[in-house]
Scaffold this active site. Structure first.
Site, PDB file in Angstrom:
ATOM      1  N   ASP A 134       0.833  -1.210   0.000  1.00  0.00           N
ATOM      2  CA  ASP A 134       0.000   0.000   0.000  1.00  0.00           C
ATOM      3  C   ASP A 134       0.868   1.261   0.000  1.00  0.00           C
ATOM      4  O   ASP A 134       0.619   2.205  -0.760  1.00  0.00           O
ATOM      5  CB  ASP A 134      -0.869   0.018   1.269  1.00  0.00           C
ATOM      6  N   ARG A 137       3.016   1.879  -3.176  1.00  0.00           N
ATOM      7  CA  ARG A 137       2.166   2.336  -4.277  1.00  0.00           C
ATOM      8  C   ARG A 137       1.812   3.825  -4.158  1.00  0.00           C
ATOM      9  O   ARG A 137       1.255   4.414  -5.072  1.00  0.00           O
ATOM     10  CB  ARG A 137       0.885   1.487  -4.353  1.00  0.00           C
ATOM     11  N   SER A 178       1.352  -9.886  -3.213  1.00  0.00           N
ATOM     12  CA  SER A 178       2.224 -10.702  -4.089  1.00  0.00           C
ATOM     13  C   SER A 178       1.548 -12.040  -4.430  1.00  0.00           C
ATOM     14  O   SER A 178       1.996 -13.082  -3.982  1.00  0.00           O
ATOM     15  CB  SER A 178       3.609 -10.903  -3.470  1.00  0.00           C
TER      16      SER A 178
HETATM   17  N1  LIG Z   1      -7.716  -5.173  -7.173  1.00  0.00           N
HETATM   18  C1  LIG Z   1      -7.083  -5.202  -6.000  1.00  0.00           C
HETATM   19  N2  LIG Z   1      -6.645  -6.371  -5.502  1.00  0.00           N
HETATM   20  C2  LIG Z   1      -6.003  -6.397  -4.330  1.00  0.00           C
HETATM   21  N3  LIG Z   1      -5.748  -5.299  -3.564  1.00  0.00           N
HETATM   22  C3  LIG Z   1      -6.176  -4.103  -4.025  1.00  0.00           C
HETATM   23  C4  LIG Z   1      -6.859  -4.014  -5.251  1.00  0.00           C
HETATM   24  N4  LIG Z   1      -7.173  -2.708  -5.448  1.00  0.00           N
HETATM   25  C5  LIG Z   1      -6.698  -2.029  -4.409  1.00  0.00           C
HETATM   26  N5  LIG Z   1      -6.094  -2.853  -3.541  1.00  0.00           N
HETATM   27  C6  LIG Z   1      -5.404  -2.362  -2.333  1.00  0.00           C
HETATM   28  O1  LIG Z   1      -4.023  -2.466  -2.643  1.00  0.00           O
HETATM   29  C7  LIG Z   1      -3.323  -3.168  -1.626  1.00  0.00           C
HETATM   30  C8  LIG Z   1      -2.447  -4.261  -2.223  1.00  0.00           C
HETATM   31  O2  LIG Z   1      -1.330  -3.733  -2.818  1.00  0.00           O
HETATM   32  P1  LIG Z   1      -0.114  -4.701  -3.138  1.00  0.00           P
HETATM   33  O3  LIG Z   1       0.926  -3.856  -3.767  1.00  0.00           O
HETATM   34  O4  LIG Z   1       0.257  -5.437  -1.908  1.00  0.00           O
HETATM   35  O5  LIG Z   1      -0.743  -5.720  -4.199  1.00  0.00           O
HETATM   36  S1  LIG Z   1       0.010  -6.687  -5.202  1.00  0.00           S
HETATM   37  O6  LIG Z   1       1.087  -7.361  -4.441  1.00  0.00           O
HETATM   38  O7  LIG Z   1       0.533  -5.908  -6.312  1.00  0.00           O
HETATM   39  O8  LIG Z   1      -1.007  -7.647  -5.671  1.00  0.00           O
HETATM   40  C9  LIG Z   1      -4.350  -3.838  -0.764  1.00  0.00           C
HETATM   41  O9  LIG Z   1      -3.872  -3.649   0.538  1.00  0.00           O
HETATM   42  P2  LIG Z   1      -3.900  -4.788   1.677  1.00  0.00           P
HETATM   43  O10 LIG Z   1      -5.350  -4.879   2.047  1.00  0.00           O
HETATM   44  O11 LIG Z   1      -3.060  -4.216   2.764  1.00  0.00           O
HETATM   45  O12 LIG Z   1      -3.343  -6.067   1.134  1.00  0.00           O
HETATM   46  C10 LIG Z   1      -5.646  -3.120  -1.067  1.00  0.00           C
HETATM   47  O13 LIG Z   1      -5.870  -2.139  -0.079  1.00  0.00           O
END
Ligand SMILES: Nc1ncnc2c1ncn2[C@@H]1O[C@H](COP(=O)(O)OS(=O)(=O)O)[C@@H](OP(=O)(O)O)[C@H]1O
Ligand SMILES: Nc1ncnc2c1ncn2[C@@H]1O[C@H](COP(=O)(O)OP(=O)(O)O)[C@@H](O)[C@H]1O
Length: 273
Positions: A134, A137, A178
């Site tokens: 999070d 990004r 991931s």
């Molecule tokens: N489509 C979709 N799928 C999953 N997650 C989503 C999506 N859109 C936004 N978010 C938010 O982005 C956080 C995940 O970011 P990441 O960089 O860990 O994701 S990834 O590893 O690239 O899949 C994730 O945070 P966490 O809840 O802390 O995992 C979400 O808040």
């Protein structure tokens, strides 16, 4: 001792370099010595393994040209070595640099574990840094979406940054969904064996969805977020992770989980140089 008249070291004014004025720090001894030798010195490891000694060399000027490489789209590049190496940094910190890679569904507790682990290690005097999906990004990876190729690039960049932190001697906690096994395995392959510790937050989708702290599962179920991990985008659990958390026998509170990881690091020797 700082040479009289010396005004800068590595481009920084000497007076602004904390290490130079801190006469009690081990690193400051190294820095003072470097300055007094006017940059024409390199370091070699002391036999007793503490403060590196200085030995003469040509420094950068007149150094032999190494081979040039092409890596990806980067042509004619050269790897530069520095005599202060990872082992020296680890000695300063009395720990070993490594990457703790925390993977799991959104809401599985990755960020909470990362923070609890960071706090536990900080209390032990160990230096950590968290790369949270999070958060990353918000800056470095702000150009990436959640489509598969962007997630892969997100993981690749974080893997490369985590490798740099580990090389700095720091315990780097990368907490990202991931979701794809191949991307995690590629990050693992960047590091020496043992230095990549994959931690799986093995928490069922139903539990994550019930927690739904950001309301994202609700939006995904309503079709307002497309390609949400666990709903309409895959999550591939690890096959051979070092640690799986979320099971009763290892404790399910964030503190108990952090203690499990600390015990692993202690056992594997990462909490000493
Ligand atoms: N489509 C979709 N799928 C999953 N997650 C989503 C999506 N859109 C936004 N978010 C938010 O982005 C956080 C995940 O970011 P990441 O960089 O860990 O994701 S990834 O590893 O690239 O899949 C994730 O945070 P966490 O809840 O802390 O995992 C979400 O808040
Ligand atoms: N071990 C745990 N037991 C119970 N609830 C937890 C645990 N870890 C985290 N939580 C809660 O679950 C929610 C998601 O945690 P978070 O760390 O943000 O997950 P992630 O980073 O994987 O999305 C938060 O409300 C948090 O308080």
């Amino acid at each position: 001792m700082i040479a009289a008249g010396a005004k800068s070291f590595l481009g920084l004014p000497i007076s602004s370099h904390k290490g130079i004025s801190d006469s009690n720090s081990r690193s400051s001894g190294v820095l003072r010595a470097c300055v007094s030798m006017e940059g024409s010195q390199t370091m070699s490891h002391n036999k007793n393994g503490s403060i590196p000694e200085l030995k003469s060399s040509n420094g950068h000027i007149g150094q032999k040209q190494g081979p040039l490489s092409t890596v990806g789209n980067s042509t004619n590049i050269k790897w530069h070595e520095c005599p202060v190496e990872k082992v020296d940094r680890q000695r300063l910190l009395d720990q070993k640099g490594c990457v703790i890679w925390v993977t799991g569904l959104s809401g599985s507790g990755k960020s909470t574990l990362a923070c609890a682990l960071n706090q536990k290690l900080y209390q032990k005097g160990k230096l950590c840094y968290i790369l949270d999906g999070d958060n990353v990004r918000h800056g470095l990876n702000r150009d990436l979406s959640f489509k598969a190729e962007d997630r892969a690039e997100n993981i690749r960049r974080v893997g490369e940054v985590a490798k740099l932190f580990a090389d700095a001697g720091i315990i780097c906690i990368a907490s990202l969904i991931s979701p794809y096994r191949v991307d995690r395995d590629t990050c693992r392959s960047l590091l020496p064996a043992g230095d990549f510790v994959e931690v799986f937050m093995d928490v069922p989708l139903e539990v994550c969805e019930a927690r739904d702290p950001k309301g994202l599962y609700k939006l995904a179920r309503a079709g307002k977020i497309k390609g949400f991990t666990g709903i309409d985008d895959p999550y591939e659990p690890p096959l051979n992770c070092e640690i799986a958390l979320g099971h009763e026998e290892k404790g399910t509170s964030p503190i108990e989980m952090a203690e499990t990881v600390v015990a692993y690091l202690e056992h594997k020797g990462y909490l000493q140089a």
